[in-house]
Design a protein around this motif. Structure first.
Motif, short mmCIF file in Angstrom:
data_model
loop_
_atom_site.label_atom_id
_atom_site.label_comp_id
_atom_site.label_asym_id
_atom_site.label_seq_id
_atom_site.Cartn_x
_atom_site.Cartn_y
_atom_site.Cartn_z
N PHE A 10 38.59 44.02 35.03
CA PHE A 10 39.40 44.69 35.69
C PHE A 10 39.36 45.97 36.18
CE2 PHE A 10 43.51 46.51 36.73
CZ PHE A 10 43.92 45.64 37.76
N LEU A 11 38.97 46.72 35.54
CA LEU A 11 38.96 48.19 35.60
C LEU A 11 37.84 48.54 36.53
CD1 LEU A 11 40.40 49.57 32.24
CD2 LEU A 11 41.65 49.46 34.30
N ASP A 12 36.84 48.09 36.32
CA ASP A 12 35.57 48.00 37.08
C ASP A 12 35.68 47.82 38.51
OD1 ASP A 12 32.74 48.47 37.57
OD2 ASP A 12 32.61 46.29 37.68
N TRP A 13 36.61 46.71 38.67
CA TRP A 13 36.98 46.29 40.28
C TRP A 13 37.96 47.37 40.78
CZ3 TRP A 13 42.06 44.78 41.03
CH2 TRP A 13 42.51 44.68 42.44
N HIS A 14 38.84 47.81 39.70
CA HIS A 14 40.03 48.55 40.22
C HIS A 14 39.42 50.04 40.60
CE1 HIS A 14 44.20 49.86 40.67
NE2 HIS A 14 44.03 51.00 39.73
N SER A 15 38.35 50.29 40.02
CA SER A 15 37.87 51.91 40.37
C SER A 15 36.93 51.85 41.57
CB SER A 15 37.33 52.26 39.22
OG SER A 15 35.78 51.40 38.88
N ARG A 16 36.87 50.79 42.23
CA ARG A 16 35.94 50.95 43.32
C ARG A 16 36.65 51.02 44.71
NH1 ARG A 16 30.60 49.36 41.85
NH2 ARG A 16 30.50 48.67 39.76
N VAL A 17 36.34 51.86 45.62
CA VAL A 17 36.91 51.99 46.89
C VAL A 17 36.41 50.80 47.78
CG1 VAL A 17 37.32 53.37 48.99
CG2 VAL A 17 37.37 54.27 46.45
N GLY A 18 37.36 50.09 48.41
CA GLY A 18 36.97 48.90 49.06
C GLY A 18 37.31 49.35 50.66
N SER A 19 36.91 48.30 51.39
CA SER A 19 37.15 48.40 52.81
C SER A 19 38.91 48.23 53.28
CB SER A 19 36.62 47.07 53.81
OG SER A 19 36.95 45.95 53.20
N TRP A 20 39.41 47.44 52.26
CA TRP A 20 41.12 47.48 52.68
C TRP A 20 41.58 48.89 52.53
CZ3 TRP A 20 45.33 48.81 49.64
CH2 TRP A 20 46.36 48.25 50.08
N GLU A 21 41.10 49.77 51.53
CA GLU A 21 41.89 51.03 51.23
C GLU A 21 41.49 51.89 52.47
OE1 GLU A 21 41.61 51.77 46.72
OE2 GLU A 21 39.78 50.47 47.45
N THR A 22 40.13 51.90 52.93
CA THR A 22 39.84 52.80 53.92
C THR A 22 40.56 52.44 55.14
OG1 THR A 22 37.76 51.24 54.39
CG2 THR A 22 37.69 53.16 53.07
N ARG A 23 40.89 50.99 55.30
CA ARG A 23 41.55 50.88 56.55
C ARG A 23 43.15 51.17 56.35
NH1 ARG A 23 39.04 45.57 55.97
NH2 ARG A 23 40.93 44.72 55.34
N ARG A 24 43.47 51.14 55.36
CA ARG A 24 44.94 51.33 55.21
C ARG A 24 45.20 53.04 54.84
NH1 ARG A 24 49.21 48.01 53.40
NH2 ARG A 24 51.00 49.17 52.66
N TYR A 25 44.30 53.70 54.50
CA TYR A 25 44.69 54.96 54.07
C TYR A 25 43.68 56.08 54.91
CZ TYR A 25 46.80 52.51 49.99
OH TYR A 25 47.52 51.79 49.19
#
Length: 447
Positions: A428-443
């Motif tokens: 879970f934490l490995d996934w959670h620590s990675r920046v994804g396309s959803w985040e760049t689109r939103r933020y």
């Protein structure tokens, strides 16, 4: 080849013309690990086992300095797979270390839960519905359904989509029937490129073994046609996820323990069956760490409706009759269907968890409450209306539930539950620590 008590692995291989056998075991993450053993060496493999460097294999509970895992083949699990490669077969193995069963091995864990069930005078029959997608990688590396024509908004049961995958599906079907597994249906599921191929129920260990062999068979058959068969729970945001619904029933010898024609609730279940259901529902938050064990799993449970209009995945801990929206469906009085289990589940651990939870319900005399309700009296009343929203929430519920952590400690490994929880948290934490396309689109330009 049908099973025959007392027949050696070498004799089974000779009868089928097998030249090589995959001596296989599954780690805690569900990865099938194998060595290719020549037929001429099978007597030695059956007597002395097959050695593996456990730490290299994956989630085995070992460090590099530990002794080898010695995988002891179980001849009764032997299956010939000539459609994958001429002369190839597979056998499931029980891992040992220093001459003792290895407590981190999922197959050993399920054996111990079967023994616990037998000690209560019962056995379990299990049927597994394995759903999967057939996909290809696009030029940009993303995946798309393997059949470009399979693009309808509601593709479920579409005869045309089914026919275009005829060669793949019928090859798998013929292989299953050659093994005596009774393939009785093959269908296009609710997602584009999604299929299900059904085979008959069997005792708990046999069905878990068959799920491992089935996944391997489907993957290899698809690869030969340039496709990827994936059992990933939710490969596409807008499409229905893949489950591994488990149909379970308890028996005392030849007597089925679940049916009761006089059931006042109308589902045809006995008091014992209702207690089993109550036990499963009361432990659902912790069970999800075994039944839906990946980050991706929780993008299937509680997901918004996909393009087809319905997820078919339970989001609450409910039970009911022939209603596919419940976590536990009762299609008839002979069995109950656990619908939350997904394609990533390790079948040995999932079935072991259900045995423990169901036995706890029986021992405590739990009642699951009214049909379709969220909870009943006793511990079943503590069931959360909504399921854990992420893998991390499920792991925390798992750690706090001694009945379900006790499943992983069942083979004498007191450290197995913590090891398993740490692996799931790390995922879970490995996934959670990675920046994804959803985040760049939103933020990216939000502030």
């Amino acid at each position: 080849m049908s099973r025959s008590a007392g027949v050696s692995l070498a004799e089974r291989a000779a009868a089928d013309g097998t030249t090589f056998v995959l001596a296989t075991f599954v780690d805690l993450d569900g990865k099938p690990c194998a060595k290719l053993v020549p037929a001429a060496a099978l007597d030695r493999a059956q007597a002395d086992g097959v050695g593996f460097a456990g730490f290299a294999a994956g989630g085995t509970g070992q460090v590099p300095s530990d002794p080898d895992i010695i995988a002891m083949p179980d001849p009764d699990s032997y299956v010939a797979l000539p459609t994958v490669r001429p002369g190839l077969a597979m056998v499931q193995c029980d891992p040992h270390v220093d001459g003792a069963p290895w407590p981190f091995a999922p197959r050993i864990i399920l054996r111990r839960l079967r023994e616990r069930l037998a000690g209560a005078g019962m056995s379990m029959q299990v049927g597994a519905e394995c759903e999967y997608f057939l996909v290809r990688r696009g030029p940009d590396g993303t995946i798309v359904p393997a059949d470009a024509e399979d693009a309808a908004a509601k593709p479920c049961y579409d005869a045309r989509d089914l026919t275009r995958m005829y060669d793949h599906l019928t090859e798998v079907s013929a292989a299953l029937n050659s093994l005596g597994w009774d393939n009785y249906a093959n269908d296009h599921e609710d997602g584009n490129g999604q299929f299900e191929q059904n085979f008959g129920h069997a005792d708990a260990l046999t069905t878990a073994d068959r799920v491992i062999a089935f996944r391997y068979l489907v993957r290899m058959t698809a690869e030969r046609r340039g496709m990827i068969a994936t059992f990933m729970p939710k490969p596409f945001t807008g499409l229905t996820g893949s489950g591994m619904h488990l149909h379970v029933s308890l028996w005392a010898g030849e007597q089925a323990l679940f049916p009761d024609d006089s059931d006042p609730r109308g589902l045809g279940l006995s008091t014992l069956a209702y207690s089993f259901v109550g036990g499963v529902l009361s432990h659902v938050p912790a069970l999800l760490a075994l039944l839906t064990p990946t980050v991706n799993s929780f993008k299937r449970t509680g997901a918004p409706p996909p393009n087809s209009g319905a997820t078919w995945t339970p989001s609450r801990a409910t039970y009911g009759g022939n209603d596919r929206t419940h976590l536990i469906r009762v299609p008839d009085g002979d069995r109950v269907e656990i619908r939350v289990v997904d394609g990533a589940a390790n079948p040995y651990l999932a079935i072991a968890g259900l045995i423990a939870a169901g036995l706890d319900g029986i021992d405590a005399g739990l009642d699951p409450g009214p049909v379709g309700g969220l909870a009943g009296p006793g511990r079943a009343a503590a069931v959360a209306a909504e399921l854990p929203p992420t893998l991390l929430h499920a792991v925390e519920a798992f750690v706090a539930d001694p009945v379900i952590t006790g499943v992983l400690a069942a083979a004498g490994g007191a450290g197995v539950p913590a090891y398993y929880a740490a692996r799931r948290r790390a995922e879970f934490l490995d996934w959670h620590s990675r920046v994804g396309s959803w985040e760049t689109r939103r933020y990216l330009t939000a502030f």
